[in-house]
Design a protein around this motif. Structure first.
Motif, PDB file in Angstrom:
ATOM      1  N   LEU A 147       6.368 -12.366 -18.497  1.00  9.46           N
ATOM      2  CA  LEU A 147       5.747 -11.041 -18.497  1.00  9.46           C
ATOM      3  C   LEU A 147       5.123 -10.721 -17.139  1.00  9.46           C
ATOM      4  N   PRO A 148       5.951 -10.564 -16.109  1.00 11.54           N
ATOM      5  CA  PRO A 148       5.389 -10.159 -14.812  1.00 11.54           C
ATOM      6  C   PRO A 148       4.817  -8.753 -14.908  1.00 11.54           C
ATOM      7  N   GLN A 149       3.680  -8.535 -14.288  1.00 12.61           N
ATOM      8  CA  GLN A 149       3.017  -7.244 -14.383  1.00 12.61           C
ATOM      9  C   GLN A 149       2.703  -6.694 -13.000  1.00 12.61           C
ATOM     10  N   THR A 150       2.835  -5.382 -12.906  1.00 10.22           N
ATOM     11  CA  THR A 150       2.439  -4.678 -11.693  1.00 10.22           C
ATOM     12  C   THR A 150       1.375  -3.663 -12.068  1.00 10.22           C
ATOM     13  N   ARG A 151       0.253  -3.725 -11.396  1.00 14.64           N
ATOM     14  CA  ARG A 151      -0.804  -2.737 -11.629  1.00 14.64           C
ATOM     15  C   ARG A 151      -1.169  -2.084 -10.304  1.00 14.64           C
ATOM     16  N   TYR A 152      -1.763  -0.916 -10.393  1.00  9.72           N
ATOM     17  CA  TYR A 152      -2.078  -0.128  -9.206  1.00  9.72           C
ATOM     18  C   TYR A 152      -3.570   0.172  -9.171  1.00  9.72           C
ATOM     19  N   LEU A 181       0.835  -1.194   0.000  1.00 14.27           N
ATOM     20  CA  LEU A 181       0.000   0.000   0.000  1.00 14.27           C
ATOM     21  C   LEU A 181       0.874   1.250   0.000  1.00 14.27           C
ATOM     22  N   TYR A 182       0.566   2.177  -0.892  1.00 13.89           N
ATOM     23  CA  TYR A 182       1.274   3.461  -0.947  1.00 13.89           C
ATOM     24  C   TYR A 182       0.337   4.563  -0.460  1.00 13.89           C
ATOM     25  N   HIS A 183       0.867   5.399   0.445  1.00 11.04           N
ATOM     26  CA  HIS A 183       0.099   6.526   0.964  1.00 11.04           C
ATOM     27  C   HIS A 183       0.789   7.820   0.543  1.00 11.04           C
ATOM     28  N   LEU A 184       0.077   8.647  -0.196  1.00 10.91           N
ATOM     29  CA  LEU A 184       0.619   9.899  -0.731  1.00 10.91           C
ATOM     30  C   LEU A 184       0.000  11.086  -0.016  1.00 10.91           C
ATOM     31  N   GLU A 185       0.860  12.069   0.331  1.00  6.96           N
ATOM     32  CA  GLU A 185       0.390  13.342   0.869  1.00  6.96           C
ATOM     33  C   GLU A 185       1.131  14.463   0.155  1.00  6.96           C
ATOM     34  N   LEU A 186       0.369  15.460  -0.313  1.00  2.00           N
ATOM     35  CA  LEU A 186       0.921  16.662  -0.929  1.00  2.00           C
ATOM     36  C   LEU A 186       0.394  17.844  -0.136  1.00  2.00           C
ATOM     37  N   GLU A 187       1.309  18.735   0.274  1.00  2.00           N
ATOM     38  CA  GLU A 187       0.896  19.834   1.144  1.00  2.00           C
ATOM     39  C   GLU A 187       1.488  21.159   0.711  1.00  2.00           C
ATOM     40  N   LYS A 188       0.671  22.205   0.791  1.00  2.00           N
ATOM     41  CA  LYS A 188       1.095  23.588   0.572  1.00  2.00           C
ATOM     42  C   LYS A 188       0.198  24.484   1.406  1.00  2.00           C
ATOM     43  N   GLU A 189       0.767  25.099   2.423  1.00  2.00           N
ATOM     44  CA  GLU A 189       0.020  26.013   3.278  1.00  2.00           C
ATOM     45  C   GLU A 189      -1.300  25.372   3.730  1.00  2.00           C
ATOM     46  N   ASP A 190      -2.447  25.908   3.280  1.00  3.69           N
ATOM     47  CA  ASP A 190      -3.719  25.390   3.772  1.00  3.69           C
ATOM     48  C   ASP A 190      -4.346  24.361   2.828  1.00  3.69           C
ATOM     49  N   TRP A 191      -3.589  23.835   1.863  1.00  2.00           N
ATOM     50  CA  TRP A 191      -4.136  22.858   0.935  1.00  2.00           C
ATOM     51  C   TRP A 191      -3.458  21.514   1.157  1.00  2.00           C
ATOM     52  N   HIS A 192      -4.283  20.481   1.305  1.00  2.64           N
ATOM     53  CA  HIS A 192      -3.773  19.151   1.629  1.00  2.64           C
ATOM     54  C   HIS A 192      -4.416  18.125   0.693  1.00  2.64           C
ATOM     55  N   ILE A 193      -3.574  17.309   0.047  1.00  2.00           N
ATOM     56  CA  ILE A 193      -4.033  16.272  -0.877  1.00  2.00           C
ATOM     57  C   ILE A 193      -3.556  14.921  -0.356  1.00  2.00           C
ATOM     58  N   GLU A 194      -4.448  13.941  -0.341  1.00  4.61           N
ATOM     59  CA  GLU A 194      -4.093  12.608   0.113  1.00  4.61           C
ATOM     60  C   GLU A 194      -4.606  11.561  -0.865  1.00  4.61           C
ATOM     61  N   ALA A 195      -3.890  10.423  -0.922  1.00  3.74           N
ATOM     62  CA  ALA A 195      -4.347   9.306  -1.747  1.00  3.74           C
ATOM     63  C   ALA A 195      -3.714   8.023  -1.242  1.00  3.74           C
ATOM     64  N   ASP A 196      -4.453   6.932  -1.355  1.00  9.32           N
ATOM     65  CA  ASP A 196      -3.953   5.596  -1.029  1.00  9.32           C
ATOM     66  C   ASP A 196      -4.098   4.713  -2.255  1.00  9.32           C
ATOM     67  N   MET A 197      -3.026   3.967  -2.568  1.00 10.33           N
ATOM     68  CA  MET A 197      -3.051   3.125  -3.752  1.00 10.33           C
ATOM     69  C   MET A 197      -2.471   1.758  -3.433  1.00 10.33           C
ATOM     70  N   ALA A 205       4.659   7.669 -10.794  1.00  6.42           N
ATOM     71  CA  ALA A 205       5.883   8.391 -11.153  1.00  6.42           C
ATOM     72  C   ALA A 205       6.882   8.360 -10.009  1.00  6.42           C
ATOM     73  N   LEU A 206       6.398   8.530  -8.768  1.00  6.30           N
ATOM     74  CA  LEU A 206       7.285   8.492  -7.616  1.00  6.30           C
ATOM     75  C   LEU A 206       7.855   7.093  -7.385  1.00  6.30           C
ATOM     76  N   VAL A 207       7.039   6.065  -7.614  1.00  7.37           N
ATOM     77  CA  VAL A 207       7.543   4.693  -7.498  1.00  7.37           C
ATOM     78  C   VAL A 207       8.610   4.448  -8.560  1.00  7.37           C
ATOM     79  N   TYR A 208       8.379   4.926  -9.772  1.00  5.10           N
ATOM     80  CA  TYR A 208       9.353   4.813 -10.858  1.00  5.10           C
ATOM     81  C   TYR A 208      10.678   5.469 -10.450  1.00  5.10           C
ATOM     82  N   LEU A 209      10.582   6.664  -9.864  1.00  3.17           N
ATOM     83  CA  LEU A 209      11.779   7.397  -9.438  1.00  3.17           C
ATOM     84  C   LEU A 209      12.482   6.652  -8.306  1.00  3.17           C
ATOM     85  N   LYS A 210      11.714   6.153  -7.356  1.00  6.33           N
ATOM     86  CA  LYS A 210      12.286   5.444  -6.206  1.00  6.33           C
ATOM     87  C   LYS A 210      13.074   4.215  -6.657  1.00  6.33           C
TER      88      LYS A 210
END
Length: 220
Positions: free
Chosen positions: A188-193, A162-178, A212-217
């Motif tokens: 042909l192993p496959q990974t889907r989200y 499970l990936y938990h994402l948080e994006l924050e700027k001042e009073d704006w907060h974005i969250e997502a779980d994938m 994109a962040l998983v790709y970078l990691k």
């Protein structure tokens, strides 16, 4: 005719088709509206860090724009837009990024293509995201379809599959779980989200950012 200059490879062997048509005759009669056509867009995931990015746990930010038109008016999303009919995909990505944020001349890595039929209420849309990295300062200026452009702090936690994402700027907060689902296959192993939930951002953009962040990691 769509192309002004036709590459000779399109002529194939030079034979006529089953209707007795040459290649030129086929093109003259061809109806481009024979099939319904989806619109194609690009989205940019631009990641920034203060210095050279060497570890994924370094402080990072993502560039988002505030939408000034429908759909999702007033919400933050990745910079992006429609591809022009005679424009290469990567050129569209560079153009849209500069038009909406003022940033240009970035290296870009094309990622997966997204094409859920219901991801845009206006029409059938297929989008191709690009990942870019800025190591150092970068001033941004909103333009075109963007009411504002700003850097958001990123937190991505990996809790097993499970990936938990948080994006924050001042009073704006974005969250997502994938959820990451791996399907084993010898060749042909496959990974889907699968996005479980998101707040203050549409499903498609949340999914693109996490992938994109998983790709970078995986490359650090």
């Amino acid at each position: 005719m769509f192309l002004d200059n036709i590459d000779r490879i399109f002529y194939g062997t030079g034979d006529k088709n089953e209707n007795g048509e040459t290649f030129e005759e086929f093109l003259e009669k061809y109806n481009p509206d024979l099939y319904e056509k989806p619109s194609c867009t690009v989205d940019m995931i631009v990641i920034r860090c203060d210095g050279r990015l060497e570890r994924f746990d370094q402080k990072k930010q993502i560039l988002l724009i505030k939408r000034k038109n429908h759909p999702c008016i007033g919400m933050w999303s990745c910079p992006g837009g429609f591809i022009e009919i005679k424009e290469n995909i990567i050129d569209a990505a560079r153009r849209e990024l500069e038009e909406e944020t003022g940033i240009k001349n970035l290296p870009m890595q094309q990622l997966l293509t997204y094409g859920k039929y219901d991801m845009d209420p206006r029409m059938r849309v297929i989008t191709t995201p690009f990942l870019s990295l800025i190591e150092g300062d970068a001033a941004v200026k909103a333009g075109d379809d963007a009411e504002d452009a700003a850097w958001f702090d990123i937190t991505l936690e990996n809790r097993g599959n499970l990936y938990h994402l948080e994006l924050e700027k001042e009073d704006w907060h974005i969250e997502a779980d994938m959820l990451e689902v791996k399907e084993k296959h010898s060749l042909l192993p496959q990974t889907r989200y699968e996005l479980i939930r998101s707040s203050n951002m549409d499903e498609c953009h949340c999914t693109m950012i996490i992938e994109a962040l998983v790709y970078l990691k995986e490359r650090l």
